[in-house]
Every structure is written in structure tokens, then in C-alpha cells.
Design a protein around this motif. Structure first.
Motif, PDB file in Angstrom:
ATOM      1  N   VAL A  24      29.121  43.441  33.006  1.00  0.00           N
ATOM      2  CA  VAL A  24      30.090  44.787  33.340  1.00  0.00           C
ATOM      3  C   VAL A  24      30.012  44.961  34.691  1.00  0.00           C
ATOM      4  O   VAL A  24      29.122  44.715  35.238  1.00  0.00           O
ATOM      5  CB  VAL A  24      28.782  45.776  32.665  1.00  0.00           C
ATOM      6  CG1 VAL A  24      29.427  47.167  32.730  1.00  0.00           C
ATOM      7  CG2 VAL A  24      28.783  45.605  31.218  1.00  0.00           C
ATOM      8  N   VAL A  26      30.565  48.114  37.565  1.00  0.00           N
ATOM      9  CA  VAL A  26      30.722  49.314  37.711  1.00  0.00           C
ATOM     10  C   VAL A  26      30.566  49.956  38.996  1.00  0.00           C
ATOM     11  O   VAL A  26      29.995  49.210  39.802  1.00  0.00           O
ATOM     12  CB  VAL A  26      29.687  50.332  36.787  1.00  0.00           C
ATOM     13  CG1 VAL A  26      29.666  50.059  35.504  1.00  0.00           C
ATOM     14  CG2 VAL A  26      28.320  49.972  37.189  1.00  0.00           C
ATOM     15  N   ALA A  38      26.459  51.195  33.222  1.00  0.00           N
ATOM     16  CA  ALA A  38      26.823  50.015  32.492  1.00  0.00           C
ATOM     17  C   ALA A  38      26.457  50.272  30.928  1.00  0.00           C
ATOM     18  O   ALA A  38      27.291  49.708  30.095  1.00  0.00           O
ATOM     19  CB  ALA A  38      25.902  48.841  33.035  1.00  0.00           C
ATOM     20  N   ASN A  41      29.295  52.219  29.238  1.00  0.00           N
ATOM     21  CA  ASN A  41      30.367  51.549  29.163  1.00  0.00           C
ATOM     22  C   ASN A  41      30.422  50.525  27.938  1.00  0.00           C
ATOM     23  O   ASN A  41      31.218  50.364  27.353  1.00  0.00           O
ATOM     24  CB  ASN A  41      30.783  50.343  30.481  1.00  0.00           C
ATOM     25  CG  ASN A  41      31.751  51.603  31.536  1.00  0.00           C
ATOM     26  OD1 ASN A  41      32.707  51.623  31.306  1.00  0.00           O
ATOM     27  ND2 ASN A  41      30.744  52.109  32.338  1.00  0.00           N
TER      28      ASN A  41
END
Length: 78
Positions: A24, A26, A38, A41
Motif C-alpha cells: 500500500v 499513501v 493504509a 485503503n
């Protein structure tokens, strides 16, 4: 008034209970907000809420520089 802090580009890895590894990326101002973003998401990315076994911060770079980015290795083709 509090001073505005710099934003960072974070690369995190999440290990799910079923053994999958997800990367992830970000943008956040603090490590704490990066982990929260994260997780959010991951929730939006998956149909069933993932059971996260562990999440790790892999890299953190200042966001203000041109060309800042990450290479994310995803699979090997044979």
C-alpha cells in the motif's frame, strides 16, 4: 498556531491471515496517519474486510521532491 508539517510518501506492506502480501502506498504527514490511511485503503480495495496479521512500514520519503516514487515487485513471469 501549529506549524504545518511536511507530507511523506509511505510504502507499507500488509500480511493478511490467509498469507497474501499487499503493498500500500499513501501520502500522510505522520506515521500514525499513514497506517490509518493504509488500513482504510485496504478496506476499500477488498470486498470482504481483510484480516490483517501484520502491517509494516517499508519506506518513507519526503513528498515535495520531483520524481519521488517506489518500485513495487508484484510477480515473476516465466
Amino acid at each position: 498556531m501549529a506549524e504545518e508539517t511536511e507530507s511523506y510518501l509511505y510504502k507499507l506492506e500488509a500480511v493478511l491471515e490467509e498469507g497474501r502480501l499487499l503493498t500500500v502506498v499513501v501520502i500522510a504527514k505522520t506515521d500514525e496517519r499513514a497506517f490509518t490511511s493504509a488500513e482504510n485503503n485496504l478496506l476499500r480495495h477488498t470486498i470482504v474486510p481483510p484480516r490483517i496479521k501484520e502491517m509494516s512500514l517499508v519506506e518513507k520519503k519526503p513528498f515535495g521532491r520531483q520524481g519521488v516514487g517506489y518500485v513495487v515487485e508484484t510477480s515473476t513471469f516465466t
